[in-house]
Scaffold this motif. Structure first.
Motif, PDB file in Angstrom:
ATOM      1  N   ALA A   1       0.852  -1.203   0.000  1.00 34.19           N
ATOM      2  CA  ALA A   1       0.000   0.000   0.000  1.00 34.19           C
ATOM      3  C   ALA A   1       0.878   1.240   0.000  1.00 34.19           C
ATOM      4  O   ALA A   1       2.003   1.203   0.502  1.00 34.19           O
ATOM      5  CB  ALA A   1      -0.885   0.024   1.249  1.00 34.19           C
ATOM      6  N   PRO A   2       0.370   2.331  -0.556  1.00 36.97           N
ATOM      7  CA  PRO A   2       1.127   3.588  -0.520  1.00 36.97           C
ATOM      8  C   PRO A   2       0.926   4.267   0.839  1.00 36.97           C
ATOM      9  O   PRO A   2      -0.183   4.285   1.369  1.00 36.97           O
ATOM     10  CB  PRO A   2       0.484   4.414  -1.633  1.00 36.97           C
ATOM     11  CG  PRO A   2      -0.929   3.914  -1.715  1.00 36.97           C
ATOM     12  CD  PRO A   2      -0.916   2.468  -1.267  1.00 36.97           C
ATOM     13  N   LEU A   3       1.996   4.821   1.375  1.00 36.09           N
ATOM     14  CA  LEU A   3       1.942   5.380   2.728  1.00 36.09           C
ATOM     15  C   LEU A   3       2.099   6.896   2.764  1.00 36.09           C
ATOM     16  O   LEU A   3       2.165   7.486   3.836  1.00 36.09           O
ATOM     17  CB  LEU A   3       3.044   4.732   3.581  1.00 36.09           C
ATOM     18  CG  LEU A   3       2.900   3.223   3.788  1.00 36.09           C
ATOM     19  CD1 LEU A   3       4.146   2.644   4.448  1.00 36.09           C
ATOM     20  CD2 LEU A   3       1.656   2.915   4.620  1.00 36.09           C
ATOM     21  N   HIS A   4       2.156   7.530   1.581  1.00 35.10           N
ATOM     22  CA  HIS A   4       2.483   8.960   1.574  1.00 35.10           C
ATOM     23  C   HIS A   4       1.397   9.812   2.209  1.00 35.10           C
ATOM     24  O   HIS A   4       1.674  10.857   2.781  1.00 35.10           O
ATOM     25  CB  HIS A   4       2.759   9.430   0.145  1.00 35.10           C
ATOM     26  CG  HIS A   4       1.586   9.261  -0.758  1.00 35.10           C
ATOM     27  ND1 HIS A   4       1.062   8.027  -1.045  1.00 35.10           N
ATOM     28  CD2 HIS A   4       0.816  10.159  -1.405  1.00 35.10           C
ATOM     29  CE1 HIS A   4       0.032   8.168  -1.860  1.00 35.10           C
ATOM     30  NE2 HIS A   4      -0.142   9.459  -2.090  1.00 35.10           N
ATOM     31  N   GLU A   5       0.133   9.369   2.146  1.00 32.85           N
ATOM     32  CA  GLU A   5      -0.925  10.199   2.748  1.00 32.85           C
ATOM     33  C   GLU A   5      -0.893  10.104   4.265  1.00 32.85           C
ATOM     34  O   GLU A   5      -1.089  11.105   4.968  1.00 32.85           O
ATOM     35  CB  GLU A   5      -2.293   9.789   2.210  1.00 32.85           C
ATOM     36  CG  GLU A   5      -2.437  10.209   0.751  1.00 32.85           C
ATOM     37  CD  GLU A   5      -3.812   9.892   0.186  1.00 32.85           C
ATOM     38  OE1 GLU A   5      -4.558   9.134   0.839  1.00 32.85           O
ATOM     39  OE2 GLU A   5      -4.108  10.407  -0.903  1.00 32.85           O
ATOM     40  N   LEU A   6      -0.610   8.911   4.748  1.00 33.68           N
ATOM     41  CA  LEU A   6      -0.448   8.750   6.191  1.00 33.68           C
ATOM     42  C   LEU A   6       0.718   9.626   6.676  1.00 33.68           C
ATOM     43  O   LEU A   6       0.616  10.315   7.701  1.00 33.68           O
ATOM     44  CB  LEU A   6      -0.184   7.274   6.514  1.00 33.68           C
ATOM     45  CG  LEU A   6       0.085   6.911   7.970  1.00 33.68           C
ATOM     46  CD1 LEU A   6      -1.056   7.348   8.864  1.00 33.68           C
ATOM     47  CD2 LEU A   6       0.323   5.414   8.109  1.00 33.68           C
ATOM     48  N   VAL A   7       1.794   9.648   5.899  1.00 35.52           N
ATOM     49  CA  VAL A   7       2.945  10.485   6.268  1.00 35.52           C
ATOM     50  C   VAL A   7       2.559  11.969   6.249  1.00 35.52           C
ATOM     51  O   VAL A   7       2.908  12.724   7.163  1.00 35.52           O
ATOM     52  CB  VAL A   7       4.138  10.225   5.320  1.00 35.52           C
ATOM     53  CG1 VAL A   7       5.237  11.259   5.532  1.00 35.52           C
ATOM     54  CG2 VAL A   7       4.686   8.810   5.537  1.00 35.52           C
ATOM     55  N   ALA A   8       1.823  12.367   5.220  1.00 32.99           N
ATOM     56  CA  ALA A   8       1.418  13.778   5.146  1.00 32.99           C
ATOM     57  C   ALA A   8       0.571  14.148   6.364  1.00 32.99           C
ATOM     58  O   ALA A   8       0.733  15.231   6.943  1.00 32.99           O
ATOM     59  CB  ALA A   8       0.654  14.037   3.844  1.00 32.99           C
ATOM     60  N   ASP A   9      -0.328  13.247   6.767  1.00 32.67           N
ATOM     61  CA  ASP A   9      -1.152  13.507   7.957  1.00 32.67           C
ATOM     62  C   ASP A   9      -0.278  13.644   9.207  1.00 32.67           C
ATOM     63  O   ASP A   9      -0.508  14.520  10.047  1.00 32.67           O
ATOM     64  CB  ASP A   9      -2.157  12.371   8.170  1.00 32.67           C
ATOM     65  CG  ASP A   9      -3.279  12.385   7.130  1.00 32.67           C
ATOM     66  OD1 ASP A   9      -3.297  13.311   6.302  1.00 32.67           O
ATOM     67  OD2 ASP A   9      -4.117  11.465   7.160  1.00 32.67           O
ATOM     68  N   LEU A  10       0.713  12.760   9.315  1.00 33.08           N
ATOM     69  CA  LEU A  10       1.606  12.822  10.480  1.00 33.08           C
ATOM     70  C   LEU A  10       2.375  14.140  10.507  1.00 33.08           C
ATOM     71  O   LEU A  10       2.486  14.787  11.554  1.00 33.08           O
ATOM     72  CB  LEU A  10       2.607  11.662  10.447  1.00 33.08           C
ATOM     73  CG  LEU A  10       2.083  10.293  10.882  1.00 33.08           C
ATOM     74  CD1 LEU A  10       3.144   9.223  10.633  1.00 33.08           C
ATOM     75  CD2 LEU A  10       1.691  10.326  12.370  1.00 33.08           C
TER      76      LEU A  10
ATOM     77  N   ALA B   1       9.378  -9.374   5.897  1.00 26.31           N
ATOM     78  CA  ALA B   1       9.216  -8.115   5.154  1.00 26.31           C
ATOM     79  C   ALA B   1       7.780  -7.592   5.174  1.00 26.31           C
ATOM     80  O   ALA B   1       6.824  -8.359   5.145  1.00 26.31           O
ATOM     81  CB  ALA B   1       9.652  -8.314   3.706  1.00 26.31           C
ATOM     82  N   ASN B   2       7.676  -6.269   5.171  1.00 28.58           N
ATOM     83  CA  ASN B   2       6.408  -5.552   5.076  1.00 28.58           C
ATOM     84  C   ASN B   2       6.461  -4.637   3.866  1.00 28.58           C
ATOM     85  O   ASN B   2       7.541  -4.174   3.483  1.00 28.58           O
ATOM     86  CB  ASN B   2       6.207  -4.689   6.325  1.00 28.58           C
ATOM     87  CG  ASN B   2       6.412  -5.505   7.590  1.00 28.58           C
ATOM     88  OD1 ASN B   2       5.519  -6.187   8.045  1.00 28.58           O
ATOM     89  ND2 ASN B   2       7.633  -5.466   8.131  1.00 28.58           N
ATOM     90  N   GLU B   3       5.315  -4.341   3.268  1.00 27.64           N
ATOM     91  CA  GLU B   3       5.315  -3.420   2.120  1.00 27.64           C
ATOM     92  C   GLU B   3       4.250  -2.337   2.241  1.00 27.64           C
ATOM     93  O   GLU B   3       4.014  -1.596   1.285  1.00 27.64           O
ATOM     94  CB  GLU B   3       5.168  -4.202   0.808  1.00 27.64           C
ATOM     95  CG  GLU B   3       6.399  -5.052   0.455  1.00 27.64           C
ATOM     96  CD  GLU B   3       7.621  -4.242  -0.014  1.00 27.64           C
ATOM     97  OE1 GLU B   3       7.463  -3.043  -0.336  1.00 27.64           O
ATOM     98  OE2 GLU B   3       8.726  -4.816  -0.057  1.00 27.64           O
ATOM     99  N   GLY B   4       3.665  -2.238   3.432  1.00 23.73           N
ATOM    100  CA  GLY B   4       2.693  -1.174   3.648  1.00 23.73           C
ATOM    101  C   GLY B   4       2.802  -0.687   5.087  1.00 23.73           C
ATOM    102  O   GLY B   4       1.848  -0.202   5.676  1.00 23.73           O
ATOM    103  N   LYS B   5       4.005  -0.826   5.613  1.00 19.07           N
ATOM    104  CA  LYS B   5       4.237  -0.437   7.000  1.00 19.07           C
ATOM    105  C   LYS B   5       5.340   0.606   7.087  1.00 19.07           C
ATOM    106  O   LYS B   5       6.247   0.633   6.244  1.00 19.07           O
ATOM    107  CB  LYS B   5       4.630  -1.660   7.845  1.00 19.07           C
ATOM    108  CG  LYS B   5       3.486  -2.670   8.009  1.00 19.07           C
ATOM    109  CD  LYS B   5       2.332  -2.108   8.772  1.00 19.07           C
ATOM    110  CE  LYS B   5       0.952  -2.725   8.552  1.00 19.07           C
ATOM    111  NZ  LYS B   5       0.762  -3.734   7.591  1.00 19.07           N
TER     112      LYS B   5
END
Ligand SMILES: Nc1ncnc2c1ncn2[C@@H]1O[C@H](COP(=O)(O)OP(=O)(O)OP(=O)(O)O)[C@@H](O)[C@H]1O
Ligand SMILES: Nc1ncnc2c1ncn2[C@@H]1O[C@H](COP(=O)(O)OP(=O)(O)OP(=O)(O)O)[C@@H](O)[C@H]1O
Ligand SMILES: [Mg+2]
Ligand SMILES: [Mg+2]
Ligand SMILES: [Mg+2]
Ligand SMILES: [Mg+2]
Ligand SMILES: [Mg+2]
Ligand SMILES: [Mg+2]
Lengths: 337, 337
Positions: A198-207, A269-273
């Motif tokens: 999953a892409p995580l950039h929006e979660l990062v932007a929120d943080l 491995a993780n790909e959405g964490k």
């Protein structure tokens, strides 16, 4: 380096990978000291910063529960850009195809890349397509490189951890690696484990919007898992970390499959964490932000920075024992991404 | 597309490559119409332009007369940036290694990348290293992606050719492809043909400084050779081109080796050559500039844009006959870059 041929373990993301990078590759190619090796390079262009990164994908099988090599390749590079705090914008795609690959499989992979790029809001602007004879590659290998831009002036680096920082993870660990294993022929785990790609950039932007300068480190625990990634951060920041084993979010199916196969989810491995290290006063707020995001519903505080020293990572077990954590040794799961 | 499996020819750079790109890849990934497919994408960032491109390298053998997969991978991406008129600045490097590769071979390739990057003035700022089991790749595959910046406001595009433009090449053609062939085991051509792999950005900078807006098109004739590349330009610009066969610079050894193997140098790959299309009044000046540059000593005017029409390319032979030139059909030389 002590080996004179390349071993599978040199691609594990763990100890041997780091040895190959530190002794052979980095001195020749980038010259960056280890503490400056981050998920993406940050460049300056006309007074503005750019993030630039790349990953190649060789996952086997190319289709696995919850994803395929296509969305993996898009999300992976999106995430390395996001871990630097950048907003991902542009990707390139390099395809290496094996002669004999069914065009229908290629189309399925490309459709999945297209959907992932659209979901992440990135544009694929250039690419390259090579073909090698049968038996000289395995179906399809994909490289993605990516450019991102910064909407703020924070510096989020692996070297940024400080004593007292809380360590957060945005959800359950080990899902991607176990899903790929479950997808391998002959390995019927009777599970419904799905990759977390999953892409995580929006979660990062929120943080970033929510805690700003209190966000010190971000890194996605891909090859080598949470354990190896935390060890990297401890070394880059010259701090000691302590993980609380009971706090680690691990899905039931992953826990079961790992037990059967003798694997430790901390190294899978993780790909959405992502792992986020934050000033203690911001940790609660960050956890709330994560919980409100689809990519963070099972987020948890899993440990903290307990000392300023030589890059040690400890795991405190349920019964209170303290165990030192090292990087992944050997090659636990080849071709996991 | 008419094939349902991937053939070697889909990586040739010729007809089948274009079919795969146009029918399968581009509609899903980039959506750019064919006439906008250039060597590098040009992006805009904070009011300034950036060039972004990528290539993967799968050349066999990895060491060949005049170069290796390492300097090839650096120069190739430097050149695709240069063909857009950009000054190359930053590269990423994605390595896919086959288990069992001698570390000494890897070191030799990396040393060569390091030297090529230094010579071209580019910095390798990020990378990735994967390993696949024996027999799942062939020694080493390299992807490079690159970013360049613009020191001017010219737009140099494949669609920029105009009637009357002169076609220049900066030296002899076919050297790279024939050098790689000569390097293959069992193919002893008894020649000293050397690959022409070289960075072309300085030659391009000199051309831009010298002729400015009179420089309409630049492209490096890599896979598919000069013939295929000119056909691409003719189609992108909606013009007809005529080449003068006697004017084509071909080294004696390359001419001889091609004759023995039944190959046409017009279709053989180059890795240190560019085609430039220029307003006729600037052609003489451009030729002088090339002649003064180490990368252009054997430069020549090889043809001109003879009509505004449907993308035809003609070759006028020594005896005055006119032959239509098409893109490379089939796979003349697999794994040439
Ligand atoms: N897999 C892909 N995804 C997106 N675009 C692609 C892909 N493969 C090729 N392209 C695009 O198609 C065009 C032609 O690509 P090609 O690789 O033939 O150009 P090149 O790099 O100049 O040539 P060579 O690879 O022989 O050096 C370019 O605009 C490129 O960005
Ligand atoms: N071949 C290489 N050339 C230059 N730098 C490299 C190379 N391989 C890795 N690196 C650098 O080493 C660091 C670690 O790379 P690594 O690939 O492990 O990170 P990652 O992409 O975040 O993890 P993963 O590949 O598991 O997703 C990064 O800073 C990366 O740029
Ligand atoms: Mg990462
Ligand atoms: Mg990565
Ligand atoms: Mg290419
Ligand atoms: Mg090109
Ligand atoms: Mg190219
Ligand atoms: Mg990587």
């Amino acid at each position: 380096m002590t080996n004179n041929i390349i071993l599978l373990g040199h691609g594990s993301g763990g100890k041997l990978s780091h040895q190959l990078l530190d002794d052979v590759i980095i001195p020749r190619l980038s010259g960056l000291p280890q503490r400056e090796q981050n998920d993406a390079a940050v460049l300056s262009h006309g007074g503005r910063r750019l993030a630039f990164t790349t990953d190649s994908y060789v996952v086997d099988p190319i289709f696995f529960p919850g994803g395929d090599i296509g969305d993996l390749a898009v999300n992976g590079t999106v995430n390395d850009l996001a871990m630097s705090g950048a907003r991902p914008l542009y990707l390139t795609v390099g395809l290496i195809l094996e002669e004999g690959l069914p065009v229908a499989d290629l189309e399925r992979v490309l459709d999945s890349m297209k959907a992932a790029a659209a979901a992440a809001g990135v544009a694929i602007v250039a690419g390259d397509t090579k073909v090698v004879p049968r038996g000289k590659a395995d179906k399809i290998f994909i490289n993605t490189a990516g450019i991102g831009v910064f909407d703020h002036d924070l510096e989020i680096l692996g070297s940024g951890a400080r004593v007292g920082d809380q360590i957060l993870v945005n959800g359950t660990i080990g899902d991607h690696g176990m899903a790929v294993l479950a997808g391998r022929e002959g390995l019927d785990l009777h599970s419904d484990i799905q990759s977390d790609t999953a892409p995580l950039h929006e979660l990062v932007a929120d943080l970033i919007a929510g805690v700003g300068r209190d966000l010190h480190v971000l890194r996605d625990p891909t090859r080598g898992g949470v354990a190896t990634t935390l060890k990297e951060i401890a070394l880059q920041s010259n701090v000691d970390l302590t993980l609380e084993e009971p706090a680690l979010p691990v899905g039931e199916a992953v826990r079961g499959a790992c037990a059967i196969l003798g694997l430790d989810p901390l190294y899978v491995a993780n790909e959405g964490k992502l792992l986020a290290l934050l000033a203690p006063e911001a940790a609660g707020r960050a956890l709330d932000i994560m919980h409100r995001h689809p990519q963070g519903r099972h987020a948890a505080i899993i440990g903290e920075v307990t000392g300023a020293s030589a890059g040690k990572v400890y795991l405190r077990t349920a019964i209170g024992g303290l165990r030192a954590i090292e990087m992944l040794a050997g090659e636990q799961l080849p071709r996991i991404c």
